[in-house]
Scaffold this active site. Sequence first.
Site, PDB file in Angstrom:
ATOM      1  CB  THR A  38      -0.099  -7.017   8.522  1.00  0.00           C
ATOM      2  OG1 THR A  38      -0.653  -5.754   8.148  1.00  0.00           O
ATOM      3  CG2 THR A  38       1.172  -6.810   9.306  1.00  0.00           C
TER       4      THR A  38
ATOM      5  CE1 TYR B 236       6.611   7.620  11.126  1.00  0.00           C
ATOM      6  CE2 TYR B 236       7.107   9.965  10.990  1.00  0.00           C
ATOM      7  CZ  TYR B 236       6.825   8.759  10.364  1.00  0.00           C
ATOM      8  OH  TYR B 236       6.765   8.702   8.992  1.00  0.00           O
TER       9      TYR B 236
ATOM     10  NE  ARG C 230      -2.553  -0.826   3.625  1.00  0.00           N
ATOM     11  CZ  ARG C 230      -2.415   0.150   4.525  1.00  0.00           C
ATOM     12  NH1 ARG C 230      -2.738   1.394   4.237  1.00  0.00           N
ATOM     13  NH2 ARG C 230      -1.961  -0.122   5.733  1.00  0.00           N
TER      14      ARG C 230
ATOM     15  CB  SER D 115       9.916  10.701   8.252  1.00  0.00           C
ATOM     16  OG  SER D 115       9.138  11.880   8.375  1.00  0.00           O
TER      17      SER D 115
ATOM     18  CE  LYS E  17       9.578   6.564   9.594  1.00  0.00           C
ATOM     19  NZ  LYS E  17       9.674   5.450   8.627  1.00  0.00           N
TER      20      LYS E  17
HETATM   21  P1  NDP Z   1       0.748   3.406   4.725  1.00  0.00           P
HETATM   22  O1  NDP Z   1       0.126   3.395   6.072  1.00  0.00           O
HETATM   23  O2  NDP Z   1      -0.038   3.903   3.571  1.00  0.00           O
HETATM   24  O3  NDP Z   1       1.295   1.928   4.369  1.00  0.00           O
HETATM   25  C1  NDP Z   1       2.090   1.259   5.311  1.00  0.00           C
HETATM   26  C2  NDP Z   1       2.484  -0.106   4.803  1.00  0.00           C
HETATM   27  O4  NDP Z   1       3.295  -0.697   5.822  1.00  0.00           O
HETATM   28  C3  NDP Z   1       1.308  -1.023   4.570  1.00  0.00           C
HETATM   29  O5  NDP Z   1       1.540  -1.835   3.429  1.00  0.00           O
HETATM   30  C4  NDP Z   1       1.265  -1.878   5.833  1.00  0.00           C
HETATM   31  O6  NDP Z   1       0.826  -3.206   5.638  1.00  0.00           O
HETATM   32  C5  NDP Z   1       2.742  -1.966   6.178  1.00  0.00           C
HETATM   33  N1  NDP Z   1       2.930  -2.243   7.594  1.00  0.00           N
HETATM   34  C6  NDP Z   1       2.631  -1.442   8.649  1.00  0.00           C
HETATM   35  N2  NDP Z   1       2.938  -2.074   9.811  1.00  0.00           N
HETATM   36  C7  NDP Z   1       3.438  -3.287   9.465  1.00  0.00           C
HETATM   37  C8  NDP Z   1       3.915  -4.395  10.212  1.00  0.00           C
HETATM   38  N3  NDP Z   1       3.961  -4.374  11.552  1.00  0.00           N
HETATM   39  N4  NDP Z   1       4.351  -5.484   9.539  1.00  0.00           N
HETATM   40  C9  NDP Z   1       4.302  -5.533   8.187  1.00  0.00           C
HETATM   41  N5  NDP Z   1       3.858  -4.524   7.420  1.00  0.00           N
HETATM   42  C10 NDP Z   1       3.434  -3.399   8.065  1.00  0.00           C
HETATM   43  O7  NDP Z   1       2.097   4.246   4.913  1.00  0.00           O
HETATM   44  P2  NDP Z   1       2.890   5.176   3.868  1.00  0.00           P
HETATM   45  O8  NDP Z   1       2.935   4.530   2.553  1.00  0.00           O
HETATM   46  O9  NDP Z   1       2.405   6.553   4.003  1.00  0.00           O
HETATM   47  O10 NDP Z   1       4.359   5.150   4.534  1.00  0.00           O
HETATM   48  C11 NDP Z   1       5.398   4.294   4.089  1.00  0.00           C
HETATM   49  C12 NDP Z   1       6.682   4.712   4.782  1.00  0.00           C
HETATM   50  O11 NDP Z   1       6.973   6.069   4.467  1.00  0.00           O
HETATM   51  C13 NDP Z   1       6.613   4.638   6.314  1.00  0.00           C
HETATM   52  O12 NDP Z   1       7.836   4.192   6.831  1.00  0.00           O
HETATM   53  C14 NDP Z   1       6.362   6.071   6.703  1.00  0.00           C
HETATM   54  O13 NDP Z   1       6.823   6.345   8.010  1.00  0.00           O
HETATM   55  C15 NDP Z   1       7.176   6.799   5.660  1.00  0.00           C
HETATM   56  N6  NDP Z   1       6.790   8.185   5.465  1.00  0.00           N
HETATM   57  C16 NDP Z   1       5.521   8.507   5.024  1.00  0.00           C
HETATM   58  C17 NDP Z   1       5.175   9.842   4.842  1.00  0.00           C
HETATM   59  C18 NDP Z   1       3.838  10.253   4.356  1.00  0.00           C
HETATM   60  O14 NDP Z   1       3.591  11.473   4.310  1.00  0.00           O
HETATM   61  N7  NDP Z   1       2.949   9.353   3.971  1.00  0.00           N
HETATM   62  C19 NDP Z   1       6.131  10.911   5.140  1.00  0.00           C
HETATM   63  C20 NDP Z   1       7.424  10.455   5.580  1.00  0.00           C
HETATM   64  C21 NDP Z   1       7.724   9.136   5.728  1.00  0.00           C
HETATM   65  P3  NDP Z   1      -0.699  -3.624   5.261  1.00  0.00           P
HETATM   66  O15 NDP Z   1      -0.825  -3.389   3.791  1.00  0.00           O
HETATM   67  O16 NDP Z   1      -0.751  -5.043   5.607  1.00  0.00           O
HETATM   68  O17 NDP Z   1      -1.590  -2.765   6.105  1.00  0.00           O
END
Ligand code: NDP
Length: 250
Positions: free
Chosen positions: A40, A157, A18, A144, A161
């Site tokens: 997950t 967080y 995602r 981040s 990070k």
């Molecule tokens: P989303 O919440 O849209 O997606 C997170 C993904 O991580 C999902 O596929 C989810 O799995 C998976 N995930 C979360 N927890 C676990 C776990 N315990 N085990 C396995 N998989 C897990 O997040 P984003 O795409 O927005 O973020 C991606 C990365 O970018 C993160 O590290 C975030 O901190 C970083 N980031 C995001 C920003 C933003 O503005 N969006 C800004 C800066 C950094 P599932 O599909 O099963 O739910």
Amino acid sequence: MSDPGLQGHAALVTGGARGIGRAITLTLAARGADIAVVNTSPESAALIKAEVESMGRKCLSIQADVGDPVAVKLACERATAELPELDILVNNAGITRDRLLWRMADEDWDAVLRVDLSAAFHFTRALTRGMTRRKFGRVINITSVIGQMGNAGQANYAAAKAGLIGFTMSVAKEFGTKGITSNAVAPGYIETDMTAGLTDEIKGAMLGHIPAGRFGVAQDVADVVAFLASQEASYITGQVLRVDGGMLMG
Ligand code: NDP
């Protein structure tokens, strides 16, 4: 257009089903890499697997909690057995548990540190062995801008990070002579499920601090990750690349 620059390589993308991770998965697959996605939810896993396979690439889908070291060990064993050419690791999975410090429970702190920081250690320790044998490797950690500037309500967080940045640089120094690079990508505000819950007021205030005049999209981050994974980026290591529309400078 398909660019086969990563043909012969395989990438493991945590949280690759995602948001930003999904865009990374599809971009690396479009460039020819086979993929292992660790997440997950079986629903989002099934969708991304079908998408990658429709591009003619292999896609191994593993349901595991990246915050659980035993699950990570098993996931890495399975991924390296099925994709022996696994030499790109994208530590992308992340969560937030925002609370002001006095209200932050131990569980909020521990959960974020486990998923956003410790998971990268467990995956990197396991998968750099194969990269060393192949004399090629790419470790790409999604940090981040919050790890570089802090944020009220995000002490957990920000700490995770920021820790990821120190980890990234240490891996770069340990593995620099082995053909393995280690870099961090620091997104600013990217429109995904993670940020969808923010109020219009917070979003409006943030936009005022973004010189590019727009929020980022997942593809903005994915294109940078694909570059860092490529041969062309072989002399870039230990760096933090901000993908934030200029939100944080200097
Ligand atoms: P989303 O919440 O849209 O997606 C997170 C993904 O991580 C999902 O596929 C989810 O799995 C998976 N995930 C979360 N927890 C676990 C776990 N315990 N085990 C396995 N998989 C897990 O997040 P984003 O795409 O927005 O973020 C991606 C990365 O970018 C993160 O590290 C975030 O901190 C970083 N980031 C995001 C920003 C933003 O503005 N969006 C800004 C800066 C950094 P599932 O599909 O099963 O739910």
